[in-house]
Design an enzyme around this catalytic site. Structure first.
Site, PDB file in Angstrom:
ATOM      1  N   GLY A  17       8.952   0.375   4.308  1.00  0.00           N
ATOM      2  CA  GLY A  17       8.933  -0.834   4.940  1.00  0.00           C
ATOM      3  C   GLY A  17      10.378  -1.099   5.550  1.00  0.00           C
ATOM      4  N   GLY A 107      -0.851   6.575   3.190  1.00  0.00           N
ATOM      5  CA  GLY A 107      -1.425   7.383   2.121  1.00  0.00           C
ATOM      6  C   GLY A 107      -0.484   7.845   1.076  1.00  0.00           C
ATOM      7  N   TYR A 137      -4.705   5.511  -8.240  1.00  0.00           N
ATOM      8  CA  TYR A 137      -4.101   5.732  -6.864  1.00  0.00           C
ATOM      9  C   TYR A 137      -4.652   6.227  -5.688  1.00  0.00           C
ATOM     10  CZ  TYR A 137       0.395   5.933  -4.067  1.00  0.00           C
ATOM     11  OH  TYR A 137       1.379   5.910  -3.239  1.00  0.00           O
ATOM     12  N   THR A 165       4.636  12.783   1.565  1.00  0.00           N
ATOM     13  CA  THR A 165       5.285  13.514   0.363  1.00  0.00           C
ATOM     14  C   THR A 165       5.948  12.487  -0.490  1.00  0.00           C
ATOM     15  OG1 THR A 165       6.166  15.362  -0.512  1.00  0.00           O
ATOM     16  CG2 THR A 165       7.402  14.483   1.436  1.00  0.00           C
ATOM     17  N   LEU A 167       8.864  10.330  -1.494  1.00  0.00           N
ATOM     18  CA  LEU A 167      10.175   9.787  -0.658  1.00  0.00           C
ATOM     19  C   LEU A 167      11.261   8.864  -1.798  1.00  0.00           C
ATOM     20  CD1 LEU A 167       7.601   7.616   1.293  1.00  0.00           C
ATOM     21  CD2 LEU A 167       8.382   9.821   2.097  1.00  0.00           C
ATOM     22  N   ARG A 239       8.343  19.559  -6.717  1.00  0.00           N
ATOM     23  CA  ARG A 239       8.133  18.272  -5.619  1.00  0.00           C
ATOM     24  C   ARG A 239       8.969  18.473  -4.449  1.00  0.00           C
ATOM     25  NH1 ARG A 239       4.647  17.874  -8.808  1.00  0.00           N
ATOM     26  NH2 ARG A 239       4.112  16.078 -10.082  1.00  0.00           N
ATOM     27  N   ASP A 311       3.466  16.481 -16.909  1.00  0.00           N
ATOM     28  CA  ASP A 311       4.314  17.217 -15.901  1.00  0.00           C
ATOM     29  C   ASP A 311       3.561  16.767 -14.526  1.00  0.00           C
ATOM     30  OD1 ASP A 311       6.101  19.076 -16.749  1.00  0.00           O
ATOM     31  OD2 ASP A 311       4.531  20.650 -17.266  1.00  0.00           O
TER      32      ASP A 311
HETATM   33  N1  LIG Z   1       7.700   6.108  -2.543  1.00  0.00           N
HETATM   34  C1  LIG Z   1       7.035   6.889  -2.553  1.00  0.00           C
HETATM   35  O1  LIG Z   1       7.515   8.394  -2.853  1.00  0.00           O
HETATM   36  C2  LIG Z   1       5.738   7.166  -1.833  1.00  0.00           C
HETATM   37  C3  LIG Z   1       5.156   5.984  -1.182  1.00  0.00           C
HETATM   38  N2  LIG Z   1       4.061   6.101  -0.495  1.00  0.00           N
HETATM   39  C4  LIG Z   1       3.365   5.138   0.079  1.00  0.00           C
HETATM   40  O2  LIG Z   1       4.337   4.595   0.947  1.00  0.00           O
HETATM   41  C5  LIG Z   1       3.893   3.273   1.293  1.00  0.00           C
HETATM   42  C6  LIG Z   1       5.116   2.454   0.916  1.00  0.00           C
HETATM   43  O3  LIG Z   1       5.753   2.669  -0.583  1.00  0.00           O
HETATM   44  P1  LIG Z   1       7.368   2.296  -0.912  1.00  0.00           P
HETATM   45  O4  LIG Z   1       7.935   1.676   0.264  1.00  0.00           O
HETATM   46  O5  LIG Z   1       7.577   3.279  -1.577  1.00  0.00           O
HETATM   47  O6  LIG Z   1       6.776   1.231  -1.844  1.00  0.00           O
HETATM   48  P2  LIG Z   1       7.778  -0.231  -2.589  1.00  0.00           P
HETATM   49  O7  LIG Z   1       7.218  -0.374  -3.942  1.00  0.00           O
HETATM   50  O8  LIG Z   1       9.276   0.258  -2.408  1.00  0.00           O
HETATM   51  O9  LIG Z   1       7.489  -1.305  -1.357  1.00  0.00           O
HETATM   52  C7  LIG Z   1       6.014  -1.980  -1.692  1.00  0.00           C
HETATM   53  C8  LIG Z   1       6.220  -3.004  -0.801  1.00  0.00           C
HETATM   54  O10 LIG Z   1       4.683  -3.522  -0.915  1.00  0.00           O
HETATM   55  C9  LIG Z   1       4.888  -4.924  -1.003  1.00  0.00           C
HETATM   56  N3  LIG Z   1       3.760  -5.441  -1.823  1.00  0.00           N
HETATM   57  C10 LIG Z   1       3.182  -5.033  -2.899  1.00  0.00           C
HETATM   58  N4  LIG Z   1       1.958  -5.652  -3.300  1.00  0.00           N
HETATM   59  C11 LIG Z   1       1.770  -6.530  -2.280  1.00  0.00           C
HETATM   60  C12 LIG Z   1       0.925  -7.502  -2.144  1.00  0.00           C
HETATM   61  N5  LIG Z   1       0.032  -7.685  -3.100  1.00  0.00           N
HETATM   62  N6  LIG Z   1       0.896  -8.403  -1.048  1.00  0.00           N
HETATM   63  C13 LIG Z   1       2.196  -8.298  -0.183  1.00  0.00           C
HETATM   64  N7  LIG Z   1       2.895  -7.400  -0.373  1.00  0.00           N
HETATM   65  C14 LIG Z   1       3.024  -6.535  -1.324  1.00  0.00           C
HETATM   66  C15 LIG Z   1       6.123  -5.438  -1.668  1.00  0.00           C
HETATM   67  O11 LIG Z   1       6.517  -6.714  -1.535  1.00  0.00           O
HETATM   68  P3  LIG Z   1       7.674  -7.367  -2.001  1.00  0.00           P
HETATM   69  O12 LIG Z   1       8.835  -6.593  -1.635  1.00  0.00           O
HETATM   70  O13 LIG Z   1       7.924  -8.694  -1.398  1.00  0.00           O
HETATM   71  O14 LIG Z   1       7.570  -7.572  -3.409  1.00  0.00           O
HETATM   72  C16 LIG Z   1       7.138  -4.231  -1.180  1.00  0.00           C
HETATM   73  O15 LIG Z   1       7.720  -4.656   0.011  1.00  0.00           O
HETATM   74  C17 LIG Z   1       2.909   3.077   0.301  1.00  0.00           C
HETATM   75  O16 LIG Z   1       1.617   2.891   0.879  1.00  0.00           O
HETATM   76  C18 LIG Z   1       2.861   4.217  -0.875  1.00  0.00           C
HETATM   77  O17 LIG Z   1       1.861   4.305  -1.377  1.00  0.00           O
HETATM   78  C19 LIG Z   1       3.422   7.506  -0.417  1.00  0.00           C
HETATM   79  C20 LIG Z   1       3.903   8.558  -0.794  1.00  0.00           C
HETATM   80  C21 LIG Z   1       5.327   8.621  -1.640  1.00  0.00           C
HETATM   81  C1  LIG Z   2       4.714   9.865  -4.726  1.00  0.00           C
HETATM   82  C2  LIG Z   2       4.002  10.412  -5.825  1.00  0.00           C
HETATM   83  O1  LIG Z   2       4.496   9.910  -7.131  1.00  0.00           O
HETATM   84  C3  LIG Z   2       3.825  10.089  -8.378  1.00  0.00           C
HETATM   85  O2  LIG Z   2       3.615  11.353  -8.391  1.00  0.00           O
HETATM   86  P1  LIG Z   2       4.601  12.163  -9.220  1.00  0.00           P
HETATM   87  O3  LIG Z   2       5.216  12.932  -8.084  1.00  0.00           O
HETATM   88  O4  LIG Z   2       3.983  12.976 -10.328  1.00  0.00           O
HETATM   89  O5  LIG Z   2       5.518  11.364  -9.889  1.00  0.00           O
HETATM   90  P2  LIG Z   2       6.953  11.227 -10.572  1.00  0.00           P
HETATM   91  O6  LIG Z   2       8.057  11.118  -9.166  1.00  0.00           O
HETATM   92  O7  LIG Z   2       7.020  10.056 -11.301  1.00  0.00           O
HETATM   93  O8  LIG Z   2       7.184  12.569 -11.297  1.00  0.00           O
HETATM   94  C4  LIG Z   2       7.520  13.925 -10.813  1.00  0.00           C
HETATM   95  C5  LIG Z   2       7.614  14.761 -11.756  1.00  0.00           C
HETATM   96  O9  LIG Z   2       9.108  14.521 -12.223  1.00  0.00           O
HETATM   97  C6  LIG Z   2       9.016  14.511 -13.705  1.00  0.00           C
HETATM   98  N1  LIG Z   2       9.944  13.688 -14.195  1.00  0.00           N
HETATM   99  C7  LIG Z   2      11.269  14.274 -15.070  1.00  0.00           C
HETATM  100  N2  LIG Z   2      12.016  13.185 -15.418  1.00  0.00           N
HETATM  101  C8  LIG Z   2      11.245  12.009 -14.825  1.00  0.00           C
HETATM  102  C9  LIG Z   2      11.708  10.566 -14.984  1.00  0.00           C
HETATM  103  O10 LIG Z   2      12.799  10.314 -15.283  1.00  0.00           O
HETATM  104  N3  LIG Z   2      11.017   9.750 -14.389  1.00  0.00           N
HETATM  105  C10 LIG Z   2       9.854  10.105 -13.476  1.00  0.00           C
HETATM  106  N4  LIG Z   2       9.260   9.210 -13.036  1.00  0.00           N
HETATM  107  N5  LIG Z   2       9.458  11.285 -13.515  1.00  0.00           N
HETATM  108  C11 LIG Z   2      10.180  12.509 -14.125  1.00  0.00           C
HETATM  109  C12 LIG Z   2       7.673  14.047 -13.862  1.00  0.00           C
HETATM  110  O11 LIG Z   2       7.077  14.218 -15.430  1.00  0.00           O
HETATM  111  C13 LIG Z   2       6.878  14.690 -13.047  1.00  0.00           C
HETATM  112  O12 LIG Z   2       6.493  16.030 -13.452  1.00  0.00           O
HETATM  113  C14 LIG Z   2       2.630   9.343  -8.354  1.00  0.00           C
HETATM  114  O13 LIG Z   2       2.797   8.038  -8.157  1.00  0.00           O
HETATM  115  C15 LIG Z   2       1.646   9.533  -7.152  1.00  0.00           C
HETATM  116  O14 LIG Z   2       0.597   8.903  -6.802  1.00  0.00           O
HETATM  117  C16 LIG Z   2       2.371   9.670  -5.782  1.00  0.00           C
HETATM  118  O15 LIG Z   2       2.136   9.375  -4.680  1.00  0.00           O
END
Ligand SMILES: NC(=O)C1=CN([C@@H]2O[C@H](COP(=O)(O)OP(=O)(O)OC[C@H]3O[C@@H](n4cnc5c(N)ncnc54)[C@H](OP(=O)(O)O)[C@@H]3O)[C@@H](O)[C@H]2O)C=CC1
Ligand SMILES: C[C@H]1O[C@H](OP(=O)(O)OP(=O)(O)OC[C@H]2O[C@@H](n3cnc4c(=O)[nH]c(N)nc43)[C@H](O)[C@@H]2O)[C@@H](O)[C@@H](O)C1=O
Length: 349
Positions: A17, A107, A137, A165, A167, A239, A311
């Site tokens: 965001g 998503g 999730y 994917t 991020l 990944r 894993d």
């Molecule tokens: N990070 C990743 O690797 C990935 C993320 N995504 C998706 O991308 C999107 C963004 O993720 P990301 O930026 O990483 O998430 P973050 O956890 O960094 O941010 C989530 C945001 O959602 C807000 N939020 C959470 N719950 C509520 C609630 N109940 N009411 C209002 N606001 C809420 C938080 O607000 P506040 O800051 O005010 O607490 C925060 O700003 C999500 O849909 C996630 O599923 C998909 C794939 C990978």
């Molecule tokens: C974005 C994505 O993220 C999640 O899925 P994930 O990719 O499995 O998540 P991850 O980043 O936590 O792990 C990736 C891999 O890495 C290994 N690993 C090693 N060492 C650490 C470590 O120190 N921390 C973490 N977190 N993982 C570790 C870990 O064991 C795994 O094999 C879901 O939330 C899913 O719902 C989703 O959307």
């Protein structure tokens, strides 16, 4: 979208965001509405209805969600399904009620079956069973895709779903337990390096504890010492990682250039294949990732693999041919992105 149209970014302080907010501001969008979680709890149906009624946004980007890494997803299973379903039900439904012109739903590629053919095409959705560690999730995210698709088909709305994917980038979560792998390993390896150089004040400050003995005891529970860093799992899962500002750029590209009606062929709609993957199309093993981070941080100790930790999915490489064919491609490669995020971490945490 016109530069003065009212755009609501849900989750504007999060990893994605905040990058979307910055991207829109840089492009000159001047009428952006934001609310923190504290100001507006998106799981609260009445509060969300009141907010839409009052603000009447024309465009909505839904980047708010309950998000976490593999362990957080596996432990807080109820919170992940409940909060995500509530947030998206409220925001998507109120966007329909308020006649929002376009909504973007974020998503995740974990919607695809755990053994989906690689790279994973959009059409793999719902063809087999999901990975257990993040099933709640993933089910919530699948419900979000189907909600957008169903409102489009029944009510003629213009709701688009994108599946990013893994991020990483500024404003990520660096919690040692609940975060995703890339920020977790950057912080763990950084702290191990500080310990190896006896920079104890910096370790204490980073962890917000009172003494170096407290810090060392805490880090030991995560397998972090001056000599070694624990990596969860076997290191063999692969990944794919996308820089958050590239992700934001792809989101804004889709908001500006695509509509539901012209993004999918009749054939794709027929097979209910109505979402778009966002990624780089390039993956690395967790072992390779850890070695790249170790090299960038210049930590001389060992990496130790703890196979008692999960894993998760062994591979989830996205097929990005649809996104590329629409005219968008990523710009930041993995090593470059890790150098940027390490610098960001050191100067912001
Ligand atoms: N990070 C990743 O690797 C990935 C993320 N995504 C998706 O991308 C999107 C963004 O993720 P990301 O930026 O990483 O998430 P973050 O956890 O960094 O941010 C989530 C945001 O959602 C807000 N939020 C959470 N719950 C509520 C609630 N109940 N009411 C209002 N606001 C809420 C938080 O607000 P506040 O800051 O005010 O607490 C925060 O700003 C999500 O849909 C996630 O599923 C998909 C794939 C990978
Ligand atoms: C974005 C994505 O993220 C999640 O899925 P994930 O990719 O499995 O998540 P991850 O980043 O936590 O792990 C990736 C891999 O890495 C290994 N690993 C090693 N060492 C650490 C470590 O120190 N921390 C973490 N977190 N993982 C570790 C870990 O064991 C795994 O094999 C879901 O939330 C899913 O719902 C989703 O959307």
């Amino acid at each position: 979208m016109n530069k003065t149209d009212k755009i609501y970014i849900a989750g504007h302080r999060g990893l994605v965001g905040s990058a979307i907010l910055e991207n829109l501001q840089q492009k000159g969008y001047s009428n952006i509405v934001t609310k923190t979680h504290r100001e507006l709890d998106l799981t609260n149906q009445i509060a969300v209805a009141d907010f839409f009624n009052k603000e009447q946004p024309e465009y909505v980007i839904l980047a708010a969600a309950k998000v976490g890494g593999i362990i957080a997803n596996n432990i807080y299973r109820a919170d992940f399904i409940y909060e995500n379903m509530m947030i998206q039900n409220n925001v998507i439904h109120q966007s329909y009620v308020s006649q929002v012109k376009k909504l973007l739903f974020l998503g995740s590629t974990c919607i695809y079956p755990k053994n989906a053919p690689q790279p994973m095409k959009e059409g793999s959705l719902l063809t087999d069973i999901l990975e257990y560690t993040n099933e709640p999730y993933a089910i919530a995210k699948i419900a979000g895709i189907k909600m957008c698709e169903s409102y489009n088909l029944q009510y003629g709305t213009n709701f688009i779903s994108v599946m990013p994917t893994n991020l990483y980038g500024p404003n990520d979560n660096f919690d040692l337990e609940k975060s995703h792998v890339l920020p977790a390993l950057v912080r763990k390896i950084h702290l191990a390096k500080l310990l190896s150089e006896s920079k104890f004040d910096e370790v204490v400050k980073d962890l917000g504890v009172n003494s170096i003995s407290e810090a060392k005891a805490y880090l030991e529970t995560f397998g972090v010492s001056e000599n070694s860093v624990e990596i969860w799992g076997s290191g063999k899962p692969k990944r794919e990682f996308l820089w958050s500002k590239d992700m934001a750029d792809a989101c804004v590209f889709i908001m500006e250039k695509r509509d539901f009606s012209d993004t999918y062929s009749d054939e794709e709609k027929e097979i209910r294949n109505t979402h778009i993957n966002i990624g780089t199309g390039i993956d690395v093993s967790i072992k390779e990732l850890a070695e790249i981070i170790q090299d960038i941080i210049d930590f001389k100790g060992h990496l130790v693999f703890n196979t008692d930790k999960p894993d998760g999915t062994m591979r989830k490489l996205t097929d990005v041919s649809k996104l590329n064919s629409l005219g968008w491609k990523h710009t930041v490669e993995l090593k470059e992105g890790i150098i940027k995020i390490y610098k960001w971490y050191v100067s912001n945490k």
